[in-house]
Design an enzyme around this catalytic site. Structure first.
Site, mmCIF file in Angstrom:
data_model
loop_
_atom_site.group_PDB
_atom_site.id
_atom_site.type_symbol
_atom_site.label_atom_id
_atom_site.label_comp_id
_atom_site.label_asym_id
_atom_site.label_seq_id
_atom_site.Cartn_x
_atom_site.Cartn_y
_atom_site.Cartn_z
ATOM 1 N N PRO A 17 0.848 -1.198 0.000
ATOM 2 C CA PRO A 17 0.000 0.000 0.000
ATOM 3 C C PRO A 17 0.883 1.248 0.000
ATOM 4 C CG PRO A 17 0.077 -0.994 2.200
ATOM 5 C CD PRO A 17 0.803 -1.918 1.283
ATOM 6 N N MET A 18 0.594 2.184 -0.881
ATOM 7 C CA MET A 18 1.399 3.416 -0.929
ATOM 8 C C MET A 18 0.478 4.595 -1.220
ATOM 9 S SD MET A 18 4.915 2.211 -2.833
ATOM 10 C CE MET A 18 4.213 1.166 -4.098
ATOM 11 N N GLN A 69 -6.643 -1.296 2.776
ATOM 12 C CA GLN A 69 -5.905 -0.996 4.000
ATOM 13 C C GLN A 69 -6.571 0.139 4.767
ATOM 14 O OE1 GLN A 69 -2.146 1.187 4.537
ATOM 15 N NE2 GLN A 69 -1.351 -0.682 5.490
ATOM 16 N N CYS A 99 2.795 2.813 9.888
ATOM 17 C CA CYS A 99 3.097 4.034 9.141
ATOM 18 C C CYS A 99 3.433 5.168 10.112
ATOM 19 C CB CYS A 99 1.883 4.402 8.290
ATOM 20 S SG CYS A 99 2.120 5.911 7.387
ATOM 21 N N LYS A 138 -0.466 -4.869 9.124
ATOM 22 C CA LYS A 138 0.851 -4.520 8.563
ATOM 23 C C LYS A 138 1.587 -3.697 9.607
ATOM 24 C CE LYS A 138 3.070 -2.395 4.518
ATOM 25 N NZ LYS A 138 3.548 -1.067 4.937
ATOM 26 N N GLY A 212 12.791 -3.177 1.224
ATOM 27 C CA GLY A 212 14.069 -3.246 0.513
ATOM 28 C C GLY A 212 14.214 -4.368 -0.486
ATOM 29 N N GLY A 232 7.247 -2.501 -2.598
ATOM 30 C CA GLY A 232 6.682 -1.178 -2.796
ATOM 31 C C GLY A 232 7.474 -0.359 -3.798
HETATM 32 C C1 LIG Z 1 5.063 6.772 -1.423
HETATM 33 C C2 LIG Z 1 4.833 5.760 -0.331
HETATM 34 C C3 LIG Z 1 3.619 5.729 0.335
HETATM 35 C C4 LIG Z 1 3.376 4.774 1.343
HETATM 36 N N1 LIG Z 1 2.144 4.687 1.904
HETATM 37 C C5 LIG Z 1 1.862 3.662 2.778
HETATM 38 C C6 LIG Z 1 0.549 3.413 3.239
HETATM 39 O O1 LIG Z 1 -0.418 4.072 2.853
HETATM 40 N N2 LIG Z 1 0.360 2.380 4.107
HETATM 41 C C7 LIG Z 1 1.382 1.578 4.522
HETATM 42 O O2 LIG Z 1 1.170 0.640 5.311
HETATM 43 N N3 LIG Z 1 2.637 1.778 4.081
HETATM 44 C C8 LIG Z 1 2.887 2.778 3.210
HETATM 45 N N4 LIG Z 1 4.141 2.910 2.683
HETATM 46 C C9 LIG Z 1 5.181 1.934 3.069
HETATM 47 C C10 LIG Z 1 5.180 0.760 2.080
HETATM 48 O O3 LIG Z 1 3.959 0.055 2.115
HETATM 49 C C11 LIG Z 1 6.325 -0.226 2.416
HETATM 50 O O4 LIG Z 1 6.107 -0.769 3.686
HETATM 51 C C12 LIG Z 1 7.686 0.460 2.392
HETATM 52 O O5 LIG Z 1 7.841 1.294 1.250
HETATM 53 C C13 LIG Z 1 8.818 -0.579 2.420
HETATM 54 O O6 LIG Z 1 8.732 -1.429 1.305
HETATM 55 P P1 LIG Z 1 9.701 -1.236 0.014
HETATM 56 O O7 LIG Z 1 11.109 -1.184 0.521
HETATM 57 O O8 LIG Z 1 9.419 -2.433 -0.838
HETATM 58 O O9 LIG Z 1 9.302 0.057 -0.625
HETATM 59 C C14 LIG Z 1 4.404 3.860 1.698
HETATM 60 C C15 LIG Z 1 5.622 3.907 1.013
HETATM 61 C C16 LIG Z 1 5.837 4.829 0.006
HETATM 62 C C17 LIG Z 1 7.159 4.832 -0.721
#
Ligand SMILES: Cc1cc2nc3c(=O)[nH]c(=O)nc-3n(C[C@H](O)[C@H](O)[C@H](O)COP(=O)(O)O)c2cc1C
Length: 326
Positions: A17-18, A69, A99, A138, A212, A232
């Site tokens: 989720p982002m 989410q 978050c 999460k 990561g 993500g």
């Molecule tokens: C632009 C952005 C927005 C995000 N928004 C959320 C969110 O709404 N809810 C959430 O649980 N995590 C959010 N995250 C965290 C991601 O879900 C994820 O846990 C985090 O980026 C680590 O994973 P990655 O290294 O694969 O990016 C966000 C991350 C990014 C980069």
């Protein structure tokens, strides 16, 4: 106590989720690349849904399977929001307990919940009782001074104790003060072993690892230890990565589509999207990095970013961006 165990096949691989990224347009784009992966919404405040803002969770049916989410800390409001999500056809509901943004902390949800594992448990339990679809949490491995192996085990054990059988764990702690949300995704070190070790204590818990992970080979390695992987930023940086998921992780027979094939399918999607009255930029923004790493990618990206916001921008903007690569 009710136990919520289903772990859907799609959760082998999920897109994180982002906020401002994983909206409906993003998910429609993602479905060009993968039919099997689990997709997520952006985090949606439970309170907003309880106040009737259901336009926030509208989706085109072909985005499924998809997890809604929710952010919140009031079990009854979360339960109501979860039920609304179920009625909208979402495949699962997820509680955000990881978050660290200021806005989220003021609302007393997100990562701050990690300091009160029982409250997470009460929230998830109320949500599970309200719906018949799976409910997950999460979270991260720690927060502020609560960041050793014992704490992680206590946090996850408490959630497990309330009957939840699927957690998604970002394998780094966060600092609620002193680091921005962005820094909280890079500065605290990753500790995958901390996540893997949880399987010894909770063999019946489905664990999705996050943080990561940058390619599908790494996914295969993680999947030797846990049930699911979640990516993500790697998907933002290289959406084409998703094209390999169905074949390489889910074992589908169909060969991996080429970037070009995906691009032509995206043109069809863009036609439909525009005919529904949407603006091209809301779709095109998710394919700026489609050709990442290919010769001419910079020209494609530059042309698209400069022209997609023009009034009445149509499919020809995508076609010209593609031509600019040659
Ligand atoms: C632009 C952005 C927005 C995000 N928004 C959320 C969110 O709404 N809810 C959430 O649980 N995590 C959010 N995250 C965290 C991601 O879900 C994820 O846990 C985090 O980026 C680590 O994973 P990655 O290294 O694969 O990016 C966000 C991350 C990014 C980069």
């Amino acid at each position: 106590m009710s136990v919520n165990s289903p772990f859907l096949e799609a959760e082998l691989f999920s897109v994180a989720p982002m906020v401002d990224v994983t909206n409906s347009a993003f998910r429609r784009v993602a479905r060009v690349f993968t039919k099997r992966a689990m997709l997520y919404t952006e985090m949606i405040a439970a309170e907003a849904l309880c106040h009737g803002k259901t336009n926030l969770i509208k989706h085109a049916g072909n985005e499924l399977p998809c997890v809604l989410q929710l952010g919140g800390s009031d079990p009854r409001r979360l339960a109501l929001a979860a039920k609304i999500g179920e009625d909208f056809g979402y495949s699962c509901i997820n509680l955000n307990a990881g978050c660290p943004s200021d806005k989220v902390q003021q609302g007393r949800f997100g990562a701050v919940l990690m300091k009160d594992p029982d409250l997470i448990g009460q929230c998830v339990s109320a949500m599970m009782n309200a719906v018949s679809i799976p409910v997950s949490v999460k979270t991260r491995i720690g927060v502020d001074e609560f960041d050793n192996e014992d704490f992680t085990r206590y946090l996850i054990g408490t959630i497990f104790g309330y009957g939840c059988r699927h957690v998604i764990i970002h394998a780094r702690k966060c600092w609620l003060e002193g680091l921005s949300p962005k820094e909280n995704r890079t500065v605290p070190p990753l500790d995958y072993d901390r996540v893997y070790n949880l399987k010894n204590d909770f063999p019946d818990l489905n664990i999705t690892i996050n943080g990561g992970i940058t390619d599908l080979c790494q996914c295969v390695i993680h999947l030797n230890h846990v049930e699911g992987v979640m990516l993500g930023r790697a998907v933002i940086d290289n959406p084409y990565l998703l094209a390999g998921v169905d074949h390489e992780l889910f074992g589908d027979d169909a060969p991996v589509k080429s970037r070009e094939q995906c691009f032509y399918e995206l043109l069809d999607l863009a036609e439909t999207f525009l005919s529904e009255g949407h603006k091209l930029q809301h779709l095109a923004i998710h394919v700026l990095n489609l050709f990442a790493g290919c010769p001419g990618a910079r020209n494609y990206r530059r042309y698209l970013s400069e022209h997609m916001t023009q009034e009445h921008a149509g499919v020809e903007v995508l076609e010209k961006a593609y031509a600019a690569m040659q």
